[in-house]
Motif scaffolding. Sequence first.
Motif, PDB file in Angstrom:
ATOM      1  N   THR A   1      25.145  11.118 -16.837  1.00  0.00           N
ATOM      2  CA  THR A   1      25.942  11.022 -18.071  1.00  0.00           C
ATOM      3  C   THR A   1      25.265  10.563 -19.129  1.00  0.00           C
ATOM      4  N   GLY A   2      23.987   9.756 -19.037  1.00  0.00           N
ATOM      5  CA  GLY A   2      23.249   9.219 -19.987  1.00  0.00           C
ATOM      6  C   GLY A   2      23.517   7.977 -20.389  1.00  0.00           C
ATOM      7  N   LEU A   3      25.067   7.594 -19.749  1.00  0.00           N
ATOM      8  CA  LEU A   3      25.371   6.397 -20.350  1.00  0.00           C
ATOM      9  C   LEU A   3      25.106   5.327 -19.321  1.00  0.00           C
ATOM     10  N   LYS A   4      25.203   3.742 -19.764  1.00  0.00           N
ATOM     11  CA  LYS A   4      24.784   2.896 -18.740  1.00  0.00           C
ATOM     12  C   LYS A   4      25.961   2.750 -17.897  1.00  0.00           C
ATOM     13  N   ALA A   5      25.636   2.204 -16.735  1.00  0.00           N
ATOM     14  CA  ALA A   5      26.489   2.091 -15.630  1.00  0.00           C
ATOM     15  C   ALA A   5      27.745   1.005 -16.040  1.00  0.00           C
ATOM     16  N   ASP A   6      27.440   0.055 -16.834  1.00  0.00           N
ATOM     17  CA  ASP A   6      28.087  -1.028 -17.318  1.00  0.00           C
ATOM     18  C   ASP A   6      29.070  -0.613 -18.071  1.00  0.00           C
ATOM     19  N   VAL A   7      29.228   0.790 -18.646  1.00  0.00           N
ATOM     20  CA  VAL A   7      30.433   1.291 -19.430  1.00  0.00           C
ATOM     21  C   VAL A   7      31.654   1.188 -18.585  1.00  0.00           C
ATOM     22  N   MET A   8      31.312   1.310 -17.360  1.00  0.00           N
ATOM     23  CA  MET A   8      32.389   1.436 -16.266  1.00  0.00           C
ATOM     24  C   MET A   8      33.106  -0.073 -16.110  1.00  0.00           C
ATOM     25  N   LEU A   9      32.420  -0.885 -16.507  1.00  0.00           N
ATOM     26  CA  LEU A   9      32.894  -2.489 -16.264  1.00  0.00           C
ATOM     27  C   LEU A   9      33.788  -2.943 -17.502  1.00  0.00           C
TER      28      LEU A   9
ATOM     29  N   VAL B   1      40.051  12.950   0.352  1.00  0.00           N
ATOM     30  CA  VAL B   1      40.431  11.727  -0.964  1.00  0.00           C
ATOM     31  C   VAL B   1      39.295  12.351  -2.008  1.00  0.00           C
ATOM     32  N   PHE B   2      40.051  12.653  -3.192  1.00  0.00           N
ATOM     33  CA  PHE B   2      39.339  13.014  -4.343  1.00  0.00           C
ATOM     34  C   PHE B   2      39.182  12.062  -5.409  1.00  0.00           C
ATOM     35  N   GLY B   3      38.008  11.882  -5.828  1.00  0.00           N
ATOM     36  CA  GLY B   3      37.846  10.701  -6.949  1.00  0.00           C
ATOM     37  C   GLY B   3      37.744  11.196  -8.287  1.00  0.00           C
ATOM     38  N   PHE B   4      38.275  10.771  -9.276  1.00  0.00           N
ATOM     39  CA  PHE B   4      38.132  11.344 -10.371  1.00  0.00           C
ATOM     40  C   PHE B   4      37.632  10.059 -11.231  1.00  0.00           C
ATOM     41  N   LEU B   5      36.118  10.005 -11.506  1.00  0.00           N
ATOM     42  CA  LEU B   5      35.444   8.750 -12.089  1.00  0.00           C
ATOM     43  C   LEU B   5      35.002   8.936 -13.423  1.00  0.00           C
ATOM     44  N   GLY B   6      35.342   8.046 -14.160  1.00  0.00           N
ATOM     45  CA  GLY B   6      34.967   8.135 -15.617  1.00  0.00           C
ATOM     46  C   GLY B   6      35.259   6.834 -16.368  1.00  0.00           C
ATOM     47  N   PRO B   7      34.465   6.695 -17.293  1.00  0.00           N
ATOM     48  CA  PRO B   7      34.841   5.483 -18.152  1.00  0.00           C
ATOM     49  C   PRO B   7      36.008   5.654 -19.060  1.00  0.00           C
ATOM     50  N   ASN B   8      36.412   4.536 -19.826  1.00  0.00           N
ATOM     51  CA  ASN B   8      37.715   4.623 -20.636  1.00  0.00           C
ATOM     52  C   ASN B   8      37.802   5.695 -21.530  1.00  0.00           C
ATOM     53  N   GLY B   9      38.806   6.250 -21.693  1.00  0.00           N
ATOM     54  CA  GLY B   9      39.356   7.495 -22.588  1.00  0.00           C
ATOM     55  C   GLY B   9      38.540   8.715 -22.099  1.00  0.00           C
ATOM     56  N   ALA B  10      38.229   8.724 -20.798  1.00  0.00           N
ATOM     57  CA  ALA B  10      37.463  10.066 -20.420  1.00  0.00           C
ATOM     58  C   ALA B  10      38.434  10.973 -20.257  1.00  0.00           C
ATOM     59  N   GLY B  11      39.697  10.829 -19.882  1.00  0.00           N
ATOM     60  CA  GLY B  11      40.816  12.164 -19.667  1.00  0.00           C
ATOM     61  C   GLY B  11      41.328  11.960 -18.392  1.00  0.00           C
ATOM     62  N   LYS B  12      40.958  10.944 -17.860  1.00  0.00           N
ATOM     63  CA  LYS B  12      41.514  10.705 -16.097  1.00  0.00           C
ATOM     64  C   LYS B  12      43.034  10.784 -16.182  1.00  0.00           C
ATOM     65  N   THR B  13      43.644   9.800 -17.003  1.00  0.00           N
ATOM     66  CA  THR B  13      45.199   9.844 -16.845  1.00  0.00           C
ATOM     67  C   THR B  13      45.526  11.035 -17.428  1.00  0.00           C
ATOM     68  N   THR B  14      45.257  11.342 -18.543  1.00  0.00           N
ATOM     69  CA  THR B  14      45.831  12.747 -19.036  1.00  0.00           C
ATOM     70  C   THR B  14      45.655  13.823 -18.097  1.00  0.00           C
TER      71      THR B  14
ATOM     72  N   ASP C   1      35.898  11.633  -0.443  1.00  0.00           N
ATOM     73  CA  ASP C   1      35.112  12.790   0.309  1.00  0.00           C
ATOM     74  C   ASP C   1      34.238  13.273  -0.987  1.00  0.00           C
ATOM     75  N   ARG C   2      34.950  13.583  -1.987  1.00  0.00           N
ATOM     76  CA  ARG C   2      33.995  14.228  -3.103  1.00  0.00           C
ATOM     77  C   ARG C   2      34.591  13.349  -4.435  1.00  0.00           C
ATOM     78  N   ILE C   3      33.720  13.647  -5.563  1.00  0.00           N
ATOM     79  CA  ILE C   3      33.877  12.794  -6.619  1.00  0.00           C
ATOM     80  C   ILE C   3      33.594  13.899  -7.880  1.00  0.00           C
ATOM     81  N   ALA C   4      34.504  13.689  -8.844  1.00  0.00           N
ATOM     82  CA  ALA C   4      34.149  14.413  -9.940  1.00  0.00           C
ATOM     83  C   ALA C   4      33.979  13.366 -10.927  1.00  0.00           C
ATOM     84  N   ILE C   5      32.855  13.467 -11.623  1.00  0.00           N
ATOM     85  CA  ILE C   5      32.580  12.679 -12.841  1.00  0.00           C
ATOM     86  C   ILE C   5      32.881  13.049 -14.157  1.00  0.00           C
ATOM     87  N   ILE C   6      33.849  12.436 -14.935  1.00  0.00           N
ATOM     88  CA  ILE C   6      34.455  13.030 -15.966  1.00  0.00           C
ATOM     89  C   ILE C   6      33.997  12.132 -16.996  1.00  0.00           C
ATOM     90  N   VAL C   7      33.594  12.599 -18.379  1.00  0.00           N
ATOM     91  CA  VAL C   7      33.045  12.005 -19.436  1.00  0.00           C
ATOM     92  C   VAL C   7      33.468  12.940 -20.626  1.00  0.00           C
TER      93      VAL C   7
END
Length: 314
Positions: free
Chosen positions: A293-301, A38-51, A209-215
Amino acid sequence: MMNAIQVSELTKVYQTAKNQPPLHAVDNINFTVHAGEVFGFLGPNGAGKTTTMRMLTGLVRPTAGNASVLGLDLATAITRIKKQIGVVPEMSNLYDELSAFDNLVFAMQLYGVPRAQRQTRAEELLARFRLSEKRDAPFAKLSRGMKRALTIAAALAHRPPLIFLDEPTTGLDVMSARNLRQMIAGLRKEGVTVFLTTHYLEEAERLCDRIAIIVKGRIVALDTVENLKSAAQTKTLVELTLADANNCIETRPIEGETVEAAARAALAQTDGRRVLAINTLRPTLEDVFVKLTGLKADVMLIEKGGKGGGNAGG
Ligand SMILES: Nc1ncnc2c1ncn2[C@@H]1O[C@H](COP(=O)(O)OP(=O)(O)OP(=O)(O)O)[C@@H](O)[C@H]1O
Ligand SMILES: [Mg+2]
């Protein structure tokens, strides 16, 4: 073992308006998804996940770069790839008027599942996604969580070895999100490779299992949760819990070069009080995210508008 997905220098540039600079929605990314993980693509709004997901499933053409999916070349074999993968977009692609059962049978028809197998397979999928009771209910009348579950079931109609899920639990209540996560974990047990995008740190940590953080179109980190945490940890911390004669409890963090050194330092600070516990402290995935990321965790919320509302049950 063959990789389920191999991405090389994948890029998507959008020209939004004539007088605007081009937008690098996905900016030269590289990663590999192993078969069965299970590979996770983790990132805030507009990060490029859906694209990214839309490029890998043949809905959007990459501006540059390439990928192989199930060993097939994205640039030349997209039709064959599409027949072998399951895709669950953010918005369901099922039919409102059709019943849960008929939606599944219809999906199987589209994927060329032999007629003789469709009924049994549909009943199996309904049972597995706890929808048997809703067999004959029109899709429009299902709850949000049920809709999401049925959409995943339909994407599994042809038993794909690889499934893409775009934010499977966004907008669901806590219970529905939990149920859905159990179902996703079940897929992994069966050996299905799962590529999923998410906003939720906790979800990524529990499921992947593994996560890519995309910003901003770039992958800033990619590893197992454990390794991401180790990389983010610069010093060793233990937490010392003490109780005094009145059973007042105090907890404090203590630093050290190694766990042993930190524990020794902790034991030198008890002042005769009873030691209830010494625990090693690990950074949370949230700490890792903030650090990388230098971002605050709440950007994800931040919830997105126009996505059907609802609670972000993490
Ligand atoms: N068809 C399009 N035309 C122009 N720009 C687009 C298009 N699709 C996406 N974008 C832009 O590309 C960037 C990445 O969008 P994308 O939908 O991939 O992000 P995301 O990580 O899925 O975000 P979210 O968490 O909100 O779903 C955003 O800035 C978005 O506005
Ligand atoms: Mg998205």
